[in-house]
Structures are given as structure tokens and as C-alpha cells.
Design a protein around this motif. Structure first.
Motif, mmCIF file in Angstrom:
data_model
loop_
_atom_site.group_PDB
_atom_site.id
_atom_site.type_symbol
_atom_site.label_atom_id
_atom_site.label_comp_id
_atom_site.label_asym_id
_atom_site.label_seq_id
_atom_site.Cartn_x
_atom_site.Cartn_y
_atom_site.Cartn_z
ATOM 1 N N LEU A 128 -40.311 -16.081 16.980
ATOM 2 C CA LEU A 128 -40.070 -16.513 15.611
ATOM 3 C C LEU A 128 -40.111 -15.324 14.659
ATOM 4 N N PRO A 129 -39.251 -15.303 13.624
ATOM 5 C CA PRO A 129 -39.384 -14.262 12.601
ATOM 6 C C PRO A 129 -40.685 -14.452 11.832
ATOM 7 N N ILE A 130 -41.420 -13.362 11.651
ATOM 8 C CA ILE A 130 -42.707 -13.400 10.951
ATOM 9 C C ILE A 130 -42.669 -12.410 9.794
ATOM 10 N N VAL A 131 -42.926 -12.906 8.581
ATOM 11 C CA VAL A 131 -43.018 -12.069 7.387
ATOM 12 C C VAL A 131 -44.485 -11.974 6.997
ATOM 13 N N LEU A 132 -44.989 -10.755 6.901
ATOM 14 C CA LEU A 132 -46.391 -10.539 6.550
ATOM 15 C C LEU A 132 -46.478 -9.840 5.200
ATOM 16 N N THR A 156 -44.183 -6.596 3.900
ATOM 17 C CA THR A 156 -43.719 -6.474 2.510
ATOM 18 C C THR A 156 -44.795 -5.893 1.596
ATOM 19 N N PRO A 157 -45.182 -4.631 1.760
ATOM 20 C CA PRO A 157 -46.200 -4.045 0.890
ATOM 21 C C PRO A 157 -45.640 -3.669 -0.480
ATOM 22 N N ASN A 158 -46.489 -3.750 -1.503
ATOM 23 C CA ASN A 158 -46.115 -3.143 -2.776
ATOM 24 C C ASN A 158 -46.403 -1.640 -2.698
ATOM 25 N N LEU A 159 -46.200 -0.934 -3.796
ATOM 26 C CA LEU A 159 -46.339 0.528 -3.748
ATOM 27 C C LEU A 159 -47.760 0.967 -3.386
ATOM 28 N N GLU A 160 -48.756 0.308 -3.962
ATOM 29 C CA GLU A 160 -50.145 0.672 -3.654
ATOM 30 C C GLU A 160 -50.488 0.342 -2.200
ATOM 31 N N VAL A 171 -39.939 -2.667 7.289
ATOM 32 C CA VAL A 171 -40.812 -2.602 6.123
ATOM 33 C C VAL A 171 -39.964 -2.725 4.861
ATOM 34 N N LEU A 172 -40.382 -3.611 3.960
ATOM 35 C CA LEU A 172 -39.763 -3.728 2.641
ATOM 36 C C LEU A 172 -40.788 -3.282 1.617
ATOM 37 N N ILE A 173 -40.591 -2.072 1.059
ATOM 38 C CA ILE A 173 -41.507 -1.540 0.047
ATOM 39 C C ILE A 173 -41.053 -2.046 -1.316
ATOM 40 N N LYS A 174 -41.918 -2.822 -1.969
ATOM 41 C CA LYS A 174 -41.563 -3.475 -3.225
ATOM 42 C C LYS A 174 -41.831 -2.550 -4.410
ATOM 43 N N GLY A 175 -40.889 -2.522 -5.338
ATOM 44 C CA GLY A 175 -40.993 -1.622 -6.481
ATOM 45 C C GLY A 175 -41.429 -2.272 -7.772
ATOM 46 N N GLY A 221 -48.556 -14.081 -8.265
ATOM 47 C CA GLY A 221 -47.860 -14.778 -7.194
ATOM 48 C C GLY A 221 -46.486 -14.255 -6.857
ATOM 49 N N THR A 222 -46.101 -13.093 -7.383
ATOM 50 C CA THR A 222 -44.765 -12.563 -7.077
ATOM 51 C C THR A 222 -44.659 -12.168 -5.606
ATOM 52 N N GLY A 223 -45.732 -11.576 -5.055
ATOM 53 C CA GLY A 223 -45.701 -11.192 -3.648
ATOM 54 C C GLY A 223 -45.629 -12.400 -2.729
ATOM 55 N N CYS A 224 -46.402 -13.444 -3.054
ATOM 56 C CA CYS A 224 -46.339 -14.695 -2.280
ATOM 57 C C CYS A 224 -44.924 -15.264 -2.324
ATOM 58 N N SER A 225 -44.357 -15.296 -3.528
ATOM 59 C CA SER A 225 -43.031 -15.891 -3.710
ATOM 60 C C SER A 225 -41.969 -15.151 -2.916
ATOM 61 N N LEU A 226 -41.989 -13.816 -2.959
ATOM 62 C CA LEU A 226 -40.969 -13.045 -2.253
ATOM 63 C C LEU A 226 -41.080 -13.243 -0.750
ATOM 64 N N ALA A 227 -42.295 -13.155 -0.204
ATOM 65 C CA ALA A 227 -42.468 -13.298 1.241
ATOM 66 C C ALA A 227 -42.060 -14.690 1.714
ATOM 67 N N THR A 228 -42.390 -15.712 0.933
ATOM 68 C CA THR A 228 -42.001 -17.068 1.300
ATOM 69 C C THR A 228 -40.488 -17.240 1.233
#
Length: 258
Positions: free
Chosen positions: A98-102, A131-135, A183-187, A222-229
Motif C-alpha cells: 500500500l502507498p504510505i504517506v508519513l 512530507t517534512p517541512n523545512l525545520e 521526500v516532499l520538502i514543504k516550503g 493543520g496544514t501538514g495534516c491536510s496535505l498528507a491526507t
């Protein structure tokens, strides 16, 4: 209707966690199968308390979700985990294929610490997209974060300054060496008129693709939750990684603009 297994904590403020995951999935016509990892006490300003769910109960929830093959989820989104032991149980229990987004939620947007770096390690080899943010990307790779964005115009083919792209690529390579497929690095936490996310994946042309959207003058939890979902919902529908990133970026931008 596609079903997505969402593994995350509750948020009593409703701003993040399973509440936000479910809201985004519903908007996209996707059904959430929830697995609770922790109950948190949060306001929009502070994380006040965490009550972890025993790892054995987390695993039992996952097994129950896949008990009926006819209604089994077609993708997985993982948010807050809580402990290294819980991560090991997830890695051992989640079905193969299964595809898994973390979304590596190392701390809440209200300021509290939710996960340690060690708690991610057992899961990384199973993850389709991190999907990490910059930090978070800086902490996971050990390289200094780049929090600036010097462009004055936001266009869909946006590229960062070359020094920034070299840093992002190196961060992604270090993280991928730990077992992550892409990896998707979020800006979103950078500066400038444009919010640019960077995908590093063998599936992308030359291993990299950028996704840009105008930066909006507001802050939302909740932006990170929303994007990953949103990513998991697209992958559950059979989208490619590139298509999923494009659709998820648009979905989050639309939510923020409401």
C-alpha cells in the motif's frame, strides 16, 4: 468511495490531527478509516497533555481495518505516532503493497513536542512519501534549514536559488538513505510571495519536481495534516506521485483561501 487509513492522534481543539484529516478527506470524496495513536489536550495556543494509546491497541485497530478485504483502505496516512515502540508496531502490522504517506510530526503547531527522531526509524523503510517541512527536513538530515525564498513572482515552474536547491537535494538524499522512497520538502515556512514544495523521487524528471502556489497572508493549524491526507487520497485513487503532489497542493491552497 476510496478509503484511506489515517493513523494519528486526536486534537481537542479540532485544528489538527484526525479532525483535520477527516475534514480534508471528506472534501475530496474520500472516507477515513481512523486509527488513534494518542489523545491530546490542545488549544490553538498550546499542547497541554498527551495520553498515548498502547501500541498493541494501535496494531489491533489496523488489523480490524483490513479484516474485510472488500472495504480495505487503499492508502495510508500516518501523522503523530508517539513512541518508537508504536512505530515498530506500525511497521510490523501495516500490510505490504500500500502507498504510505508519513507526515513526520516532530512537534505540534501549538508548540508541544509530539515525536522524537528515533520514533520514525522503524517506519522509514515502509514509507512511500515523507512530507517534512523545512525545520523537520533539517532535523532529519542534520543539515541547516533554509528558511528564505527570494523570488518576487509565483509561477508554477518556480525553482529556488541554486544554493537552496543543492541544500534541499542533499537533505533529501540523506533522508532517502535511511530507507524512504521519496521526500516532499514543504516550503510553507519559508519567506517570499510563493510557497514552493520540492519532490525528490526517482519517479520525477532528473529526480526533482517543484510545486508552487501563491503564499496567502494567514496562518492556519493543520496544514501538514491536510496535505498528507490529500496526498493519500490521491494515491488511493491511483494517481501517480507527481499527480498526487499537484492535486494535494491545489487542495490545501483552496482550503487556505476559503
Amino acid at each position: 468511495m476510496n478509503r484511506v487509513l489515517v493513523i494519528a492522534g486526536t486534537d481537542s481543539s479540532g485544528g489538527a490531527g484526525l479532525s483535520r484529516d477527516t475534514a480534508m478527506a471528506t472534501t475530496l470524496g474520500c472516507e477515513v478509516v481512523p486509527v488513534v495513536t494518542a489523545v491530546t489536550v490542545q488549544t490553538n495556543q498550546a499542547l497541554q497533555a498527551i495520553h498515548p494509546v498502547p501500541p498493541q491497541i494501535i496494531s489491533a485497530q489496523i488489523r480490524a481495518a483490513f479484516d474485510d478485504k472488500r472495504t480495505a483502505p487503499r492508502a495510508v496516512k500516518i501523522g503523530m505516532i508517539g513512541s518508537a515502540e508504536a512505530a515498530r508496531h506500525l511497521a510490523d502490522t501495516l500490510p505490504e503493497g500500500l502507498p504510505i504517506v508519513l507526515d513526520p510530526v516532530l512537534k505540534s503547531s501549538s508548540g508541544g513536542t509530539l515525536m522524537s527522531l528515533d520514533s520514525l526509524t522503524p517506519l522509514l523503510r515502509r514509507v512511500t512519501l515523507l512530507t517534512p517541512n523545512l525545520e523537520e527536513s533539517a532535523r532529519l538530515s542534520g543539515l541547516t534549514p533554509m528558511l528564505r525564498n527570494t523570488e518576487n513572482q509565483c509561477i508554477s515552474t518556480q525553482e529556488p536559488p541554486q544554493d537552496d536547491l543543492v541544500l534541499f537535494r542533499r537533505q533529501a538524499q540523506i533522508i532517502q538513505a535511511k530507507g524512504v522512497a521519496a521526500v516532499l520538502i514543504k516550503g510553507g515556512h519559508a519567506d517570499g510571495d510563493c510557497s514552493v514544495d520540492h519532490l525528490f523521487s526517482p519517479q520525477a524528471p532528473q529526480g526533482h519536481r517543484a510545486y508552487a502556489a501563491p503564499r496567502l497572508p494567514l496562518q492556519k493549524r493543520g496544514t501538514g495534516c491536510s496535505l498528507a491526507t490529500a496526498l493519500a487520497c490521491s494515491l488511493a485513487a491511483g494517481a501517480s506521485l507527481d499527480q498526487a503532489c499537484t492535486e494535494a497542493k491545489a487542495a490545501v491552497s483552496a482550503w487556505l483561501a476559503q
